[in-house]
Design a protein around this motif. Structure first.
Motif, PDB file in Angstrom:
ATOM      1  N   ALA A   1       0.856  -1.185   0.000  1.00 54.00           N
ATOM      2  CA  ALA A   1       0.000   0.000   0.000  1.00 54.00           C
ATOM      3  C   ALA A   1       0.895   1.239   0.000  1.00 54.00           C
ATOM      4  O   ALA A   1       1.843   1.326   0.781  1.00 54.00           O
ATOM      5  CB  ALA A   1      -0.897   0.004   1.233  1.00 54.00           C
ATOM      6  N   VAL A   2       0.588   2.177  -0.897  1.00 52.22           N
ATOM      7  CA  VAL A   2       1.370   3.413  -1.015  1.00 52.22           C
ATOM      8  C   VAL A   2       0.426   4.595  -1.200  1.00 52.22           C
ATOM      9  O   VAL A   2      -0.727   4.423  -1.597  1.00 52.22           O
ATOM     10  CB  VAL A   2       2.378   3.342  -2.189  1.00 52.22           C
ATOM     11  N   HIS A   3       0.931   5.770  -0.918  1.00 53.31           N
ATOM     12  CA  HIS A   3       0.141   6.987  -1.140  1.00 53.31           C
ATOM     13  C   HIS A   3       0.237   7.450  -2.591  1.00 53.31           C
ATOM     14  O   HIS A   3      -0.751   7.925  -3.158  1.00 53.31           O
ATOM     15  CB  HIS A   3       0.608   8.119  -0.211  1.00 53.31           C
ATOM     16  N   ASP A   4       1.409   7.339  -3.183  1.00 56.76           N
ATOM     17  CA  ASP A   4       1.671   7.863  -4.522  1.00 56.76           C
ATOM     18  C   ASP A   4       2.214   6.729  -5.391  1.00 56.76           C
ATOM     19  O   ASP A   4       3.387   6.349  -5.278  1.00 56.76           O
ATOM     20  CB  ASP A   4       2.686   9.001  -4.428  1.00 56.76           C
ATOM     21  N   ILE A   5       1.380   6.188  -6.248  1.00 55.60           N
ATOM     22  CA  ILE A   5       1.766   5.001  -7.019  1.00 55.60           C
ATOM     23  C   ILE A   5       2.878   5.299  -8.027  1.00 55.60           C
ATOM     24  O   ILE A   5       3.751   4.461  -8.246  1.00 55.60           O
ATOM     25  CB  ILE A   5       0.535   4.349  -7.682  1.00 55.60           C
TER      26      ILE A   5
ATOM     27  N   LEU B   1      -7.172   6.114  -5.541  1.00 55.55           N
ATOM     28  CA  LEU B   1      -7.366   6.949  -6.721  1.00 55.55           C
ATOM     29  C   LEU B   1      -7.488   8.408  -6.269  1.00 55.55           C
ATOM     30  O   LEU B   1      -7.922   8.672  -5.138  1.00 55.55           O
ATOM     31  CB  LEU B   1      -8.645   6.549  -7.459  1.00 55.55           C
ATOM     32  N   PRO B   2      -7.099   9.351  -7.116  1.00 54.90           N
ATOM     33  CA  PRO B   2      -7.279  10.764  -6.757  1.00 54.90           C
ATOM     34  C   PRO B   2      -8.735  11.035  -6.365  1.00 54.90           C
ATOM     35  O   PRO B   2      -9.665  10.579  -7.032  1.00 54.90           O
ATOM     36  CB  PRO B   2      -6.911  11.504  -8.049  1.00 54.90           C
TER      37      PRO B   2
ATOM     38  N   ASP C   1     -11.668   7.054   1.278  1.00 53.89           N
ATOM     39  CA  ASP C   1     -12.704   6.005   1.205  1.00 53.89           C
ATOM     40  C   ASP C   1     -12.383   4.861   0.239  1.00 53.89           C
ATOM     41  O   ASP C   1     -13.264   4.106  -0.141  1.00 53.89           O
ATOM     42  CB  ASP C   1     -14.059   6.615   0.861  1.00 53.89           C
ATOM     43  N   SER C   2     -11.131   4.689  -0.127  1.00 53.12           N
ATOM     44  CA  SER C   2     -10.763   3.578  -1.000  1.00 53.12           C
ATOM     45  C   SER C   2     -10.547   2.317  -0.155  1.00 53.12           C
ATOM     46  O   SER C   2     -10.477   2.378   1.077  1.00 53.12           O
ATOM     47  CB  SER C   2      -9.481   3.893  -1.770  1.00 53.12           C
ATOM     48  N   ALA C   3     -10.392   1.190  -0.811  1.00 57.28           N
ATOM     49  CA  ALA C   3     -10.149  -0.067  -0.105  1.00 57.28           C
ATOM     50  C   ALA C   3      -8.825  -0.068   0.643  1.00 57.28           C
ATOM     51  O   ALA C   3      -8.666  -0.790   1.623  1.00 57.28           O
ATOM     52  CB  ALA C   3     -10.196  -1.224  -1.097  1.00 57.28           C
TER      53      ALA C   3
ATOM     54  N   ILE D   1      -8.976   2.183  -6.084  1.00 52.32           N
ATOM     55  CA  ILE D   1      -7.516   2.160  -6.011  1.00 52.32           C
ATOM     56  C   ILE D   1      -6.879   2.045  -7.392  1.00 52.32           C
ATOM     57  O   ILE D   1      -7.441   1.458  -8.306  1.00 52.32           O
ATOM     58  CB  ILE D   1      -6.993   1.007  -5.117  1.00 52.32           C
ATOM     59  N   SER D   2      -5.688   2.623  -7.495  1.00 52.40           N
ATOM     60  CA  SER D   2      -4.809   2.408  -8.644  1.00 52.40           C
ATOM     61  C   SER D   2      -3.964   1.191  -8.320  1.00 52.40           C
ATOM     62  O   SER D   2      -3.529   1.013  -7.176  1.00 52.40           O
ATOM     63  CB  SER D   2      -3.872   3.599  -8.844  1.00 52.40           C
ATOM     64  N   VAL D   3      -3.716   0.365  -9.339  1.00 61.81           N
ATOM     65  CA  VAL D   3      -2.934  -0.850  -9.146  1.00 61.81           C
ATOM     66  C   VAL D   3      -1.863  -0.933 -10.228  1.00 61.81           C
ATOM     67  O   VAL D   3      -2.132  -0.653 -11.394  1.00 61.81           O
ATOM     68  CB  VAL D   3      -3.839  -2.110  -9.215  1.00 61.81           C
TER      69      VAL D   3
END
Length: 144
Positions: free
Chosen positions: A3-7, A50-51, A56-58, A34-36
Motif C-alpha cells: 500500500a502506497v500513497h503515490d503510485i 485513486l485521486p 474512502d478507498s479499499a 484504487i490504482s494498481v
C-alpha cells in the motif's frame, strides 16, 4: 501487495531499487477506488487510492492505520479451492475471490498465464495483513 500513497513515486522507487517493470492494472482496482500496478518480474503489486478517494478507498484504512507498507502477501498454491477450505477450517474467512477466464487473462494479464485464481483471506486481525491464496499457472512459453 504494498500500500502506497503515490503510485507513480512507488513505481519509480521499486524500478530503481529492483529493476521492476510495472504494468498498470487499474481495471482490477477501479471498483475499490484504487490504482494498481504489478511488476510480474519482481513479484510486487502496488496499490494507492485513486485521486479524490484518499479517505474512502479499499486501501485507505490500512494507510491511515499503518502507513505505507505490506498490506497483503500472496502464496502460490496448487489447488486454490482446497487451500481456501483448509483456511476456512482454521477459522479464516474469505474476503474476496476471483477466477479469471482465459479471455480475461489474455486481455488484462498479457496472456502470461493459463490459470489465475485467487482467494483473499481475512488474516489481518491475527497477522496484521491479509493473505491471498493464489493458484497462478504460467504458460510454459512465457518468461517472467
Amino acid at each position: 501487495m504494498i500500500a502506497v500513497h503515490d503510485i507513480e513515486h512507488a513505481k519509480r522507487q521499486y524500478h530503481d531499487l529492483l529493476g521492476a517493470t510495472f504494468i498498470d492494472a487499474n481495471w482490477t482496482g477501479n471498483p475499490f477506488g484504487i490504482s494498481v500496478a504489478i511488476a510480474w518480474d519482481a513479484g510486487i503489486e502496488l496499490c494507492a487510492p485513486l485521486p479524490g478517494r484518499e479517505t474512502d478507498s479499499a486501501v485507505s484504512p490500512f494507510l491511515a492505520t499503518h502507513g505505507e507498507g505490506v498490506m497483503n502477501v500472496f502464496f502460490n498454491v496448487d489447488d486454490g479451492d482446497a487451500a481456501m477450505e483448509k483456511a476456512a477450517a482454521q477459522g479464516y474467512g474469505c474476503l474476496t475471490s476471483l477466477d479469471y477466464t482465459q479471455d480475461e487473462i489474455d486481455q488484462h494479464l498479457g496472456g502470461l498465464f493459463k490459470r489465475y485464481q485467487e482467494f483473499t483471506v481475512d488474516t489481518s486481525a491475527r497477522c496484521g495483513f491479509t493473505v491471498s491464496l493464489a493458484r497462478i499457472e504460467r504458460k510454459t512459453d512465457t518468461i517472467l
